[in-house]
Design an enzyme around this catalytic site. Structure first.
Site, short mmCIF file in Angstrom:
data_model
loop_
_atom_site.label_atom_id
_atom_site.label_comp_id
_atom_site.label_asym_id
_atom_site.label_seq_id
_atom_site.Cartn_x
_atom_site.Cartn_y
_atom_site.Cartn_z
N GLY A 31 -6.39 113.37 -62.46
CA GLY A 31 -5.24 112.46 -62.42
C GLY A 31 -4.80 111.91 -63.77
O GLY A 31 -4.23 110.82 -63.81
N MET A 110 -3.22 121.02 -56.28
CA MET A 110 -3.50 122.44 -56.36
C MET A 110 -3.24 123.19 -55.04
O MET A 110 -4.06 123.99 -54.59
CB MET A 110 -4.95 122.65 -56.85
CG MET A 110 -5.19 122.07 -58.23
SD MET A 110 -3.87 122.46 -59.43
CE MET A 110 -4.71 123.69 -60.41
N ILE A 112 0.10 125.12 -52.74
CA ILE A 112 1.51 125.50 -52.72
C ILE A 112 2.19 124.68 -51.62
O ILE A 112 1.70 124.63 -50.49
CB ILE A 112 1.67 127.00 -52.46
CG1 ILE A 112 1.04 127.76 -53.64
CG2 ILE A 112 3.14 127.37 -52.30
CD1 ILE A 112 1.16 129.23 -53.55
N HIS A 129 3.38 122.25 -65.02
CA HIS A 129 2.49 123.40 -65.13
C HIS A 129 2.15 123.59 -66.61
O HIS A 129 3.04 123.50 -67.47
CB HIS A 129 3.18 124.65 -64.56
CG HIS A 129 2.28 125.83 -64.54
ND1 HIS A 129 1.28 125.99 -63.60
CD2 HIS A 129 2.20 126.90 -65.37
CE1 HIS A 129 0.62 127.11 -63.83
NE2 HIS A 129 1.16 127.68 -64.90
N GLN A 193 1.00 116.96 -74.48
CA GLN A 193 2.45 117.17 -74.29
C GLN A 193 2.86 116.90 -72.85
O GLN A 193 3.93 116.37 -72.59
CB GLN A 193 2.84 118.61 -74.69
CG GLN A 193 2.68 118.89 -76.16
CD GLN A 193 3.41 117.86 -77.02
OE1 GLN A 193 4.59 117.61 -76.83
NE2 GLN A 193 2.70 117.25 -77.96
N GLU A 194 1.98 117.28 -71.90
CA GLU A 194 2.29 117.01 -70.49
C GLU A 194 2.53 115.53 -70.28
O GLU A 194 3.46 115.11 -69.58
CB GLU A 194 1.12 117.45 -69.59
CG GLU A 194 0.89 118.96 -69.57
CD GLU A 194 -0.20 119.36 -68.58
OE1 GLU A 194 -0.28 118.76 -67.49
OE2 GLU A 194 -0.98 120.27 -68.89
#
Ligand code: GAR
Length: 221
Positions: A31, A110, A112, A129, A193-194
């Protein structure tokens, strides 16, 4: 049998001012992206945004502890307690709706997302992502990146559609791949960067600055 566990309720949809944008963050692990979102909002960078709930498909996800620490409801939905994905996601939608969710933020979730959630929240689900999509979608992205030998990688925030990491791209940030990078060192640099671009993308969404035209996301100033 109880399939859903909620802890800590200091904030929920009923107490939220109606002009707020209600965010729900879906997580499966540590998290750190949830944390950067919490910090960004707590530091006053987005007006009228409220993380109402963090929902995990993993019981002991550290992300749930982070949420609780900040007075955010933390909910575990046990996927194994449902007959199939449709039933699991029916429960998920029920919880999202109960928080009057305006925007779903996938932060290391994690799984779909299935079509029922996507149609209930069309163009209101974001994901991050850790590659420059469309390269290296899916699992083990850092390993895929290193194995392929690319010299530049990065991260991507995108709207979620029914494919795996295929939705319209909102923001990307580049990170060089260094000669001696391991999965750990590369992921650490990309994560920095995320933590910058994901909150920025959420802010753009909340300010109504994103317009989806087919695959293209127009970002207004
Ligand atoms: C992040 O690197 C995120 O980009 C990735 O999982 C990590 C979660 O970290 N997501 C995906 O790979 C989704 N396809 P966090 O739990 O510390 O935010």
């Amino acid at each position: 049998m109880s399939t859903t566990t909620t802890t800590n309720s200091t904030t929920n949809a009923n107490t939220t001012i109606s002009t707020n944008t209600n965010l729900a963050v879906l997580v499966s692990g540590r998290g750190s992206n949830l944390q950067s979102m919490i910090d960004y909002i707590e530091n006053g960078n987005i007006e009228n945004a409220n993380i109402g709930v963090a929902i995990s498909d993993v019981a002991d996800a550290y992300a749930l502890k982070r949420a609780k620490k900040h007075g955010i409801d933390a909910v575990f939905i046990d996927p194994t307690a449902f007959g199939n994905k449709i039933e699991y996601e029916h429960e998920l939608i029920k919880i999202l709706d109960s928080y009057d969710t305006d925007l779903i933020i996938l932060a290391g979730y994690m799984r779909i997302v299935g079509k029922n959630v996507i149609s209930a929240y069309k163009n209101r689900i974001l994901n991050i992502h850790p590659t420059l999509l469309p390269s290296f979608a899916g699992l083990h992205s850092h390993k895929q990146t290193l194995d392929y030998g690319v010299k530049v990688s990065g991260c991507t925030v995108h709207f979620v559609d029914e494919g795996m990491d295929t939705g319209p791209i909102i923001l990307q940030s580049c990170v060089p791949v260094l000669e001696n990078d391991t999965e750990d060192t590369l992921s650490e640099r990309i994560l920095e960067q995320e933590h910058k671009i994901y909150p920025q993308a959420v802010k753009l969404f909340i300010e109504g600055k994103l317009k989806v035209e087919g695959r293209i996301v127009r970002v207004s100033k």
